[in-house]
Enzyme design. Structure first.
Site, PDB file in Angstrom:
ATOM      1  N   HIS A 156       4.569   1.582  -8.235  1.00 39.82           N
ATOM      2  CA  HIS A 156       3.537   0.539  -8.258  1.00 39.82           C
ATOM      3  C   HIS A 156       2.669   0.704  -9.509  1.00 39.82           C
ATOM      4  CE1 HIS A 156       4.294   1.108  -3.823  1.00 39.82           C
ATOM      5  NE2 HIS A 156       4.431  -0.202  -3.919  1.00 39.82           N
ATOM      6  N   GLY A 216       0.806  -1.220   0.000  1.00 44.78           N
ATOM      7  CA  GLY A 216       0.000   0.000   0.000  1.00 44.78           C
ATOM      8  C   GLY A 216       0.835   1.265   0.000  1.00 44.78           C
TER       9      GLY A 216
END
Ligand code: PAF
Length: 290
Positions: A37, A31
């Site tokens: 990402h 996260g």
């Protein structure tokens, strides 16, 4: 994009896709996502029919004095990034399901987990290998995407997939950098203005060494020295090492095989890592073999 929180729901969602012969890509994360990402998810979306992203802050890869409790979170922003980058399924498991009471079976990586970060983070790669193996078993991806910034992690996971016959292709995606060179990391959020400026010294040194390598410098010690110079601006260097990309053993002397120049350093209380790959062109390798 579907959001699922249990392994049963994840499997129920993926089963028909797999039965229809769809290629499943997987991006495991902790996260607080950033464009690094984003690049992994986009690559998966481009190469696979469905992309699963997991967000799970894995407690077993943090040491007792590390930042597990304060690890940054922003689920709403993460969801937007996942959606925008082409995620099909966002998997948000609970720690109680990943590590149920009585959990006691781990994946123990071998020698590849010992040098570099392994020396300073005992148990870290055991925690990473264990959770990634478990996530692979839940998602059963065809391809799994990891960032080159965590270079040693990619080497450990590739080896684990091979050693345990996990039917997944591990794909390593180049590090995404800010315009000034700083490698993107969720932990960059800890840096204040002064620390952010000093953190740049890591990429400055590595990128200078890479430029020297590309201009023909092959002396390993000289390349390390080039990368070390700007590091006088950081608070402490854990390691700066030139290693063989296959076995992570230090390269002494001439760089005549594929190498990684890797650094870990503290800027204030923030630990940062970065690396560059130095791959001699095929013509060099042929010359050193003859
Ligand atoms: O690179 C990370 O964010 C983590 O180490 C991973 C691969 C998601 C395992 O927890």
């Amino acid at each position: 994009m579907r959001v699922v929180r249990t392994i049963a729901d994840l499997r129920a969602l993926l089963r028909p896709l797999r039965e229809a012969g769809k290629r499943i890509g997987f991006v495991p994360t902790m996260g607080f996502l950033h464009e690094g990402h984003g690049a992994l998810i986009r690559q998966s979306a481009a190469r696979c029919d469905a992309t699963v992203v997991s967000i799970f802050v894995n407690p077993t890869q943090f040491g007792p004095s590390e930042d597990l409790a304060s690890y940054p979170k922003d689920l709403e922003r993460d969801q937007n990034l996942c959606l925008e980058a082409g995620t099909t399924v966002l998997f948000l498991p609970e720690a109680a399901e990943i590590y149920p009471t009585g959990f006691q079976t781990h994946v123990e990586p071998g020698r590849l987990a010992e040098p570099l970060c392994g020396r300073f983070r005992p148990g870290h790669f055991r925690g990473v290998a264990t959770v990634v193996a478990k996530l692979f078993n839940m998602v059963e991806p065809d391809l799994a995407f990891f960032g080159q910034k965590d270079f040693q992690q990619t080497v450990v996971i590739r080896r684990m997939a091979r050693d345990l016959n996990l039917p997944v292709d591990v794909v390593v995606v180049p590090t995404v950098r800010e315009a000034d060179g700083l490698a993107l990391s969720s932990r960059n959020t800890y840096l204040d203005e002064d620390a952010r400026r000093r953190a740049l010294r890591l990429s400055e040194g590595l990128l200078s060494a890479k430029a020297a390598f590309e201009a023909g410098e092959r002396d390993g010690a000289k390349l390390v020295e080039i990368a070390r110079k700007p590091l006088s601006g950081v608070d402490s260097i854990q390691y700066l090492e030139l290693v063989d990309t296959q076995n992570l053993e230090p390269i002494q002397g001439r760089v005549d095989r594929s190498a990684a120049l890797c650094v870990a350093a503290y800027v204030g209380s923030t630990r940062l890592i970065d690396n560059v790959l130095l791959s001699p062109p095929a013509s060099d390798l042929a010359a050193s073999a003859s």
